[in-house]
Design an enzyme around this catalytic site. Structure first.
Site, short mmCIF file in Angstrom:
data_model
loop_
_atom_site.label_atom_id
_atom_site.label_comp_id
_atom_site.label_asym_id
_atom_site.label_seq_id
_atom_site.Cartn_x
_atom_site.Cartn_y
_atom_site.Cartn_z
N ASP A 47 0.80 -1.22 0.00
CA ASP A 47 0.00 0.00 0.00
C ASP A 47 0.84 1.28 0.00
O ASP A 47 0.28 2.37 -0.02
CB ASP A 47 -0.91 0.00 1.23
CG ASP A 47 -1.72 -1.27 1.33
OD1 ASP A 47 -2.51 -1.53 0.41
OD2 ASP A 47 -1.54 -2.02 2.31
N VAL A 70 8.80 -7.39 5.45
CA VAL A 70 8.01 -8.41 4.76
C VAL A 70 8.59 -9.77 5.12
O VAL A 70 9.70 -10.12 4.72
CB VAL A 70 8.03 -8.19 3.23
CG1 VAL A 70 7.18 -9.24 2.54
CG2 VAL A 70 7.53 -6.78 2.89
N ILE A 71 7.82 -10.51 5.90
CA ILE A 71 8.26 -11.79 6.44
C ILE A 71 7.74 -12.93 5.57
O ILE A 71 6.61 -12.89 5.08
CB ILE A 71 7.79 -11.93 7.90
CG1 ILE A 71 8.49 -10.85 8.74
CG2 ILE A 71 8.06 -13.31 8.45
CD1 ILE A 71 7.99 -10.72 10.14
N ALA A 74 3.92 -19.02 3.89
CA ALA A 74 3.83 -20.35 3.30
C ALA A 74 3.83 -20.31 1.77
O ALA A 74 4.08 -21.31 1.12
CB ALA A 74 2.57 -21.05 3.79
N THR A 75 3.55 -19.13 1.20
CA THR A 75 3.52 -18.98 -0.25
C THR A 75 4.59 -17.97 -0.67
O THR A 75 5.33 -17.46 0.16
CB THR A 75 2.14 -18.49 -0.73
OG1 THR A 75 1.95 -17.15 -0.24
CG2 THR A 75 1.03 -19.39 -0.22
N HIS A 77 3.97 -15.04 -1.65
CA HIS A 77 3.32 -13.73 -1.55
C HIS A 77 4.32 -12.63 -1.16
O HIS A 77 4.26 -11.52 -1.69
CB HIS A 77 2.17 -13.80 -0.54
CG HIS A 77 1.42 -12.53 -0.39
ND1 HIS A 77 0.55 -12.06 -1.35
CD2 HIS A 77 1.40 -11.61 0.61
CE1 HIS A 77 0.03 -10.92 -0.95
NE2 HIS A 77 0.53 -10.62 0.23
N ARG A 111 10.81 -13.83 11.20
CA ARG A 111 10.52 -12.74 12.13
C ARG A 111 11.79 -12.36 12.90
O ARG A 111 12.05 -11.17 13.10
CB ARG A 111 9.41 -13.16 13.10
CG ARG A 111 9.07 -12.10 14.12
CD ARG A 111 7.74 -12.37 14.78
NE ARG A 111 6.62 -12.10 13.90
CZ ARG A 111 6.18 -10.88 13.59
NH1 ARG A 111 6.76 -9.82 14.09
NH2 ARG A 111 5.15 -10.72 12.79
N ARG A 117 17.14 -6.81 11.44
CA ARG A 117 17.36 -5.88 10.33
C ARG A 117 16.64 -4.55 10.49
O ARG A 117 16.45 -3.82 9.52
CB ARG A 117 16.93 -6.55 9.02
CG ARG A 117 17.79 -7.75 8.69
CD ARG A 117 17.32 -8.47 7.46
NE ARG A 117 18.09 -9.70 7.29
CZ ARG A 117 17.78 -10.64 6.43
NH1 ARG A 117 16.74 -10.52 5.64
NH2 ARG A 117 18.53 -11.72 6.35
#
Length: 139
Positions: A47, A70-71, A74-75, A77, A111, A117
């Site tokens: 966004d 951005v962690i 499972a995909t 994404h 995570r 970071r």
């Protein structure tokens, strides 16, 4: 030298991490004789471009930083989110002739790695300030 006025776009997703990033960014901005004068919180990294554009349109903003984590899930994404957001964010810097620095960690991280970071925020501030000052030198 003029104090650099920075706008920050911060993802609310993974807020435990992005809040730390914002605090580090504010601290580092002061160290560099810059100031984060405006913060826009957005739901997630995907966004960010619209909020970045809004800040770039403001005369009182010299540069923009983006802060997000951005962690890996499972995909794939996380890969898609970062690729699309970072590309559009880079395009906005070119469209509006103002520096936009990427302070987004990921994709493909855990995570724990995201917590390790949080200093990406300092790097983003540093890049934004350097780019602004160097571009002003050439004018």
């Amino acid at each position: 030298m003029k104090k650099v006025r920075i706008g920050a776009v911060v993802a609310e997703f993974n807020y435990d991490i992005t809040h730390m990033m914002l605090e580090l960014a504010k601290e580092h901005a002061r160290f560099l004789d810059a100031e984060i004068t405006r913060v826009i919180a957005v739901p997630g990294v995907f966004d960010m471009p619209l909020a970045v554009k809004k800040l770039l349109l403001e005369d009182e903003i010299d540069a923009v930083i983006t802060l997000g984590a951005v962690i890996e899930g499972a995909t794939d994404h996380d890969q898609i989110v970062v690729q699309h957001a970072s590309r559009k964010i880079a395009d906005l810097a070119l469209d509006y002739d103002k520096p936009v620095a990427l302070g987004i960690s990921g994709p493909g991280m855990t995570r724990l790695e995201a917590h390790q970071r949080v200093d990406y925020a300092k790097r983003a501030v540093e890049a934004a300030v350097k780019m602004y000052r160097r571009l002003k030198e050439d004018i």
